[in-house]
Write a protein that holds these residues in place. Structure first.
Motif, PDB file in Angstrom:
ATOM      1  N   VAL A  10      -6.888   0.173   0.702  1.00 28.24           N
ATOM      2  CA  VAL A  10      -7.632   1.070   1.588  1.00 28.24           C
ATOM      3  C   VAL A  10      -9.061   0.585   1.781  1.00 28.24           C
ATOM      4  O   VAL A  10      -9.580   0.516   2.901  1.00 28.24           O
ATOM      5  CB  VAL A  10      -7.624   2.508   1.027  1.00 28.24           C
ATOM      6  CG1 VAL A  10      -8.606   3.392   1.808  1.00 28.24           C
ATOM      7  CG2 VAL A  10      -6.221   3.107   1.096  1.00 28.24           C
ATOM      8  N   MET A  15       0.815  -1.211   0.000  1.00 23.65           N
ATOM      9  CA  MET A  15       0.000   0.000   0.000  1.00 23.65           C
ATOM     10  C   MET A  15       0.850   1.263   0.000  1.00 23.65           C
ATOM     11  O   MET A  15       0.533   2.252  -0.670  1.00 23.65           O
ATOM     12  CB  MET A  15      -0.929  -0.004   1.211  1.00 23.65           C
ATOM     13  CG  MET A  15      -1.922   1.144   1.221  1.00 23.65           C
ATOM     14  SD  MET A  15      -3.140   1.006   2.534  1.00 23.65           S
ATOM     15  CE  MET A  15      -2.104   1.235   3.982  1.00 23.65           C
ATOM     16  N   PHE A  16       1.965   1.260   0.743  1.00 20.63           N
ATOM     17  CA  PHE A  16       2.795   2.456   0.850  1.00 20.63           C
ATOM     18  C   PHE A  16       3.960   2.478  -0.142  1.00 20.63           C
ATOM     19  O   PHE A  16       4.722   3.451  -0.174  1.00 20.63           O
ATOM     20  CB  PHE A  16       3.337   2.585   2.281  1.00 20.63           C
ATOM     21  CG  PHE A  16       2.265   2.893   3.297  1.00 20.63           C
ATOM     22  CD1 PHE A  16       1.669   4.146   3.328  1.00 20.63           C
ATOM     23  CD2 PHE A  16       1.838   1.925   4.186  1.00 20.63           C
ATOM     24  CE1 PHE A  16       0.675   4.438   4.258  1.00 20.63           C
ATOM     25  CE2 PHE A  16       0.843   2.202   5.121  1.00 20.63           C
ATOM     26  CZ  PHE A  16       0.257   3.458   5.153  1.00 20.63           C
ATOM     27  N   SER A  17       4.092   1.439  -0.955  1.00 18.80           N
ATOM     28  CA  SER A  17       5.185   1.390  -1.926  1.00 18.80           C
ATOM     29  C   SER A  17       4.749   1.991  -3.258  1.00 18.80           C
ATOM     30  O   SER A  17       3.581   2.339  -3.454  1.00 18.80           O
ATOM     31  CB  SER A  17       5.636  -0.058  -2.139  1.00 18.80           C
ATOM     32  OG  SER A  17       4.649  -0.775  -2.867  1.00 18.80           O
ATOM     33  N   LYS A  18       5.667   2.054  -4.193  1.00 18.07           N
ATOM     34  CA  LYS A  18       5.352   2.581  -5.514  1.00 18.07           C
ATOM     35  C   LYS A  18       4.396   1.673  -6.279  1.00 18.07           C
ATOM     36  O   LYS A  18       3.712   2.120  -7.206  1.00 18.07           O
ATOM     37  CB  LYS A  18       6.637   2.759  -6.320  1.00 18.07           C
ATOM     38  CG  LYS A  18       7.400   1.445  -6.575  1.00 18.07           C
ATOM     39  CD  LYS A  18       8.671   1.686  -7.371  1.00 18.07           C
ATOM     40  CE  LYS A  18       9.419   0.367  -7.628  1.00 18.07           C
ATOM     41  NZ  LYS A  18      10.665   0.584  -8.384  1.00 18.07           N
ATOM     42  N   ARG A  45      -3.438   0.585  -4.380  1.00 16.19           N
ATOM     43  CA  ARG A  45      -3.536   1.341  -3.123  1.00 16.19           C
ATOM     44  C   ARG A  45      -4.993   1.541  -2.722  1.00 16.19           C
ATOM     45  O   ARG A  45      -5.358   1.385  -1.550  1.00 16.19           O
ATOM     46  CB  ARG A  45      -2.831   2.686  -3.269  1.00 16.19           C
ATOM     47  CG  ARG A  45      -2.764   3.480  -1.980  1.00 16.19           C
ATOM     48  CD  ARG A  45      -1.853   4.691  -2.111  1.00 16.19           C
ATOM     49  NE  ARG A  45      -0.458   4.287  -2.284  1.00 16.19           N
ATOM     50  CZ  ARG A  45       0.229   4.443  -3.404  1.00 16.19           C
ATOM     51  NH1 ARG A  45      -0.355   4.989  -4.473  1.00 16.19           N
ATOM     52  NH2 ARG A  45       1.491   4.044  -3.484  1.00 16.19           N
ATOM     53  N   GLU A  46      -5.832   1.867  -3.682  1.00 16.50           N
ATOM     54  CA  GLU A  46      -7.265   1.992  -3.396  1.00 16.50           C
ATOM     55  C   GLU A  46      -7.830   0.654  -2.924  1.00 16.50           C
ATOM     56  O   GLU A  46      -8.666   0.609  -2.006  1.00 16.50           O
ATOM     57  CB  GLU A  46      -8.014   2.444  -4.647  1.00 16.50           C
ATOM     58  CG  GLU A  46      -7.808   3.899  -5.031  1.00 16.50           C
ATOM     59  CD  GLU A  46      -8.523   4.254  -6.318  1.00 16.50           C
ATOM     60  OE1 GLU A  46      -9.339   5.198  -6.309  1.00 16.50           O
ATOM     61  OE2 GLU A  46      -8.266   3.582  -7.342  1.00 16.50           O
ATOM     62  N   GLY A  84       1.693   0.535  -5.258  1.00 19.41           N
ATOM     63  CA  GLY A  84       0.302   0.861  -4.944  1.00 19.41           C
ATOM     64  C   GLY A  84      -0.381   1.662  -6.027  1.00 19.41           C
ATOM     65  O   GLY A  84      -1.612   1.694  -6.112  1.00 19.41           O
ATOM     66  N   SER A  85       0.400   2.318  -6.896  1.00 20.94           N
ATOM     67  CA  SER A  85      -0.192   3.138  -7.963  1.00 20.94           C
ATOM     68  C   SER A  85      -0.559   2.335  -9.202  1.00 20.94           C
ATOM     69  O   SER A  85      -1.150   2.869 -10.135  1.00 20.94           O
ATOM     70  CB  SER A  85       0.780   4.248  -8.357  1.00 20.94           C
ATOM     71  OG  SER A  85       2.009   3.693  -8.835  1.00 20.94           O
ATOM     72  N   THR A 117      -6.787   1.415  -8.338  1.00 19.53           N
ATOM     73  CA  THR A 117      -5.370   1.150  -8.106  1.00 19.53           C
ATOM     74  C   THR A 117      -5.223   0.147  -6.958  1.00 19.53           C
ATOM     75  O   THR A 117      -6.153  -0.063  -6.172  1.00 19.53           O
ATOM     76  CB  THR A 117      -4.610   2.430  -7.735  1.00 19.53           C
ATOM     77  OG1 THR A 117      -5.100   2.919  -6.487  1.00 19.53           O
ATOM     78  CG2 THR A 117      -4.792   3.493  -8.811  1.00 19.53           C
TER      79      THR A 117
END
Length: 510
Positions: free
Chosen positions: A299, A18-21, A295-296, A23-24, A293
């Motif tokens: 979350v 989630m906090f890494s690149k 990351r989404e 995640g995009s 994404t």
């Protein structure tokens, strides 16, 4: 020991992603569009994940740990330390760990389906192990093990919810609380969720999960406002701080010296049942995540549902502990009548108890239907042969078959329970047996996910990375379907997609 360590690793992998690149990365490529709103996405994630369980255990678990903590820990029952232990244990079992298993499975399956263009199956996630599609026999074996585990896990939850509904009807309306009533309740539930699953995700599940979540929020607000608000806030604040400080200690308690049975009946049971749900729940979450994404995804399928679970246990667990301290009858009711009575014994101290109890029974019913609906939809998808179409049509007969099968397992489990094995203990046993085989698959899945994301340009077949993927694969000699002409063309900077149009230019390059 292994299960506890692996579960911790799953959570840390999810947070790292989630906090890494990575995640995009967008599931389905940069042009993919979301299929539903954030609200509907959250509602489905919550109700298909822990919705059924928190209604049963929201009162029962905090009170049980508050009044009966493990003797090996030396905690005095009913003390402030016991309250901290009760709240922290509930947080551990019902928030980040279950959703980390769902999320790690879901994002892996989603990337395999939407970005790697592999078949819509759980077994597709193992592609990075062999750098080719899983053969049919191994695919069938993996998918069938996941089907067995999920059917067993659903049977356990269905059994627990049925006993709770039956007990509530007995208290409110005087309906006999016996095995015949259980069969009637299971039958009504299975008919409802089969009908809902046949209507599809966009209609049945989306609508029912929306109403389910709103009912959850309404019940929480009612208890928070009319309950011991100040005590709930104080206990919640302190327990959150205590949880943050002792997170790993609580997660890995196994009692190796004293040999307490507590870890086997509580955390190991939960890890097993979450593992049983993980592959197919993850597949279901993957089916509704296209266009978002990673990351989404994390979350909406990890952070927000886990926070909701914490709020739920702070309100209901805090109110239950306050009630036990004030009246001293909640724990005795559980001991005399079983855990399934905990919710309704708790509600007796609130106004409009019968109306409130009916709303909770309705919430339990809807929660079970929502969970079984999502599971039936996913299992039905695995039961058909679909190569790359995650929206392939399924026959309603398959929905009916799996719905009836899971209901039958729940009924057999409930009817056969007796003697020294209570209905709750029987459901714990079937869930543990169902979830253990999935542990090994989930370890392989986690490895494949990390490999997929670290080498995402190699595996991603969407338009955004397709050309780069083919160049990298060709360099590593890992692809069999690229012709010499295509390699020459790509070495000249030509797009593989435009190769047919640029044949003349490709020849000139040669």
């Amino acid at each position: 020991m292994v299960i506890s360590i692996i579960c911790c690793i799953f959570l840390f992998i999810c947070l790292w992603i989630m906090f890494s690149k990575y995640g995009s990365i967008k599931l389905g490529g940069k042009d993919a569009q979301p299929t539903m709103s954030y609200w509907n996405w959250f509602c489905i994630s919550l109700t298909a994940g822990i919705g059924t369980g928190i209604l049963f255990w929201g009162i029962a678990e905090p009170i049980t740990h508050f009044m009966n903590p493990p003797e090996s820990m030396g905690i005095i029952p009913g003390s402030e330390s016991a309250a901290m232990f009760a709240m922290n244990t509930s947080f551990t079992h019902w928030t980040f760990y279950p959703y980390s298993m769902y999320a790690i499975s879901g994002v892996c399956i989603a990337f395999a389906i939407y970005n790697m263009k592999l078949p819509c199956r759980v077994s597709s996630v193992l592609y990075p192990l062999f750098n080719k599609k899983v053969n049919y026999k191994l695919e069938s074996l993996i998918d069938n093990i996941c089907l067995f585990a999920m059917a067993g896990g659903v049977a356990a939850i269905l059994g627990v919810g049925t006993m709770q509904i039956s007990k509530g009807l007995n208290i409110i309306l005087g309906v006999p609380n016996n095995k015949f009533t259980w069969i009637i309740i299971v039958t009504i539930i299975v008919i409802t969720y089969i009908i809902s699953s046949i209507t599809g995700i966009d209609k049945g599940i989306k609508w029912i999960s929306d109403k389910n979540t709103k009912l959850f929020i309404g019940l929480m607000v009612f208890i928070f406002v009319l309950g011991p608000t100040s005590f709930i806030l104080s206990l919640g604040t302190q327990s959150l701080g205590n949880f943050a400080s002792n997170f790993l200690q609580i997660s890995t308690y196994l009692s190796p010296i004293d040999g307490s049975d507590w870890p086997r009946w509580w955390p190991i049971y939960y890890w097993a049942i979450w593992l049983a749900y993980a592959p197919l729940n993850g597949m279901f979450f993957a089916m509704i995540s296209k266009g978002r994404t990673i990351r989404e995804f994390m979350v909406m399928n990890l952070i927000i549902p886990a926070l909701f679970g914490m709020i739920w246990f702070i309100i209901f667990g805090g109110a239950a502990i306050h009630q036990e301290l004030s009246y001293g009858d909640l724990w005795s009711s559980i001991q005399s009548s079983g855990m399934e009575v905990s919710l309704f014994a708790f509600l007796t101290k609130y106004p409009f108890v019968k109306i409130l109890s009916i709303f909770f029974i309705l919430a339990i019913f809807i929660s079970i239907v929502t969970m079984c609906d999502s599971v039936t939809t996913t299992i039905t998808r695995l039961s058909i042969k679909s190569d790359k179409n995650e929206k392939a049509k399924t026959s309603y007969k398959i929905n009916i078959f799996w719905g009836v099968l899971m209901a039958s397992m729940a009924i057999v489990n409930l009817i056969c329970a007796g003697g020294k094995i209570s209905g709750i203990d029987a459901t714990k046993q079937i869930a543990t047996v169902a979830g253990f085989p999935i542990l090994f698959f989930m370890i392989a899945l986690a490895f494949c996910l990390v490999k997929m994301l670290v080498n995402h340009k190699l595996y991603d077949r969407t338009d955004e990375y397709k050309d780069e993927a083919y160049i990298v694969k060709t360099t590593k000699h890992e692809v069999e379907d690229i012709t010499t002409t295509e390699v020459d063309a790509m070495s000249c900077g030509l797009s593989r997609n435009n190769l047919i149009l640029d044949n003349k230019k490709s020849d000139e390059c040669k």
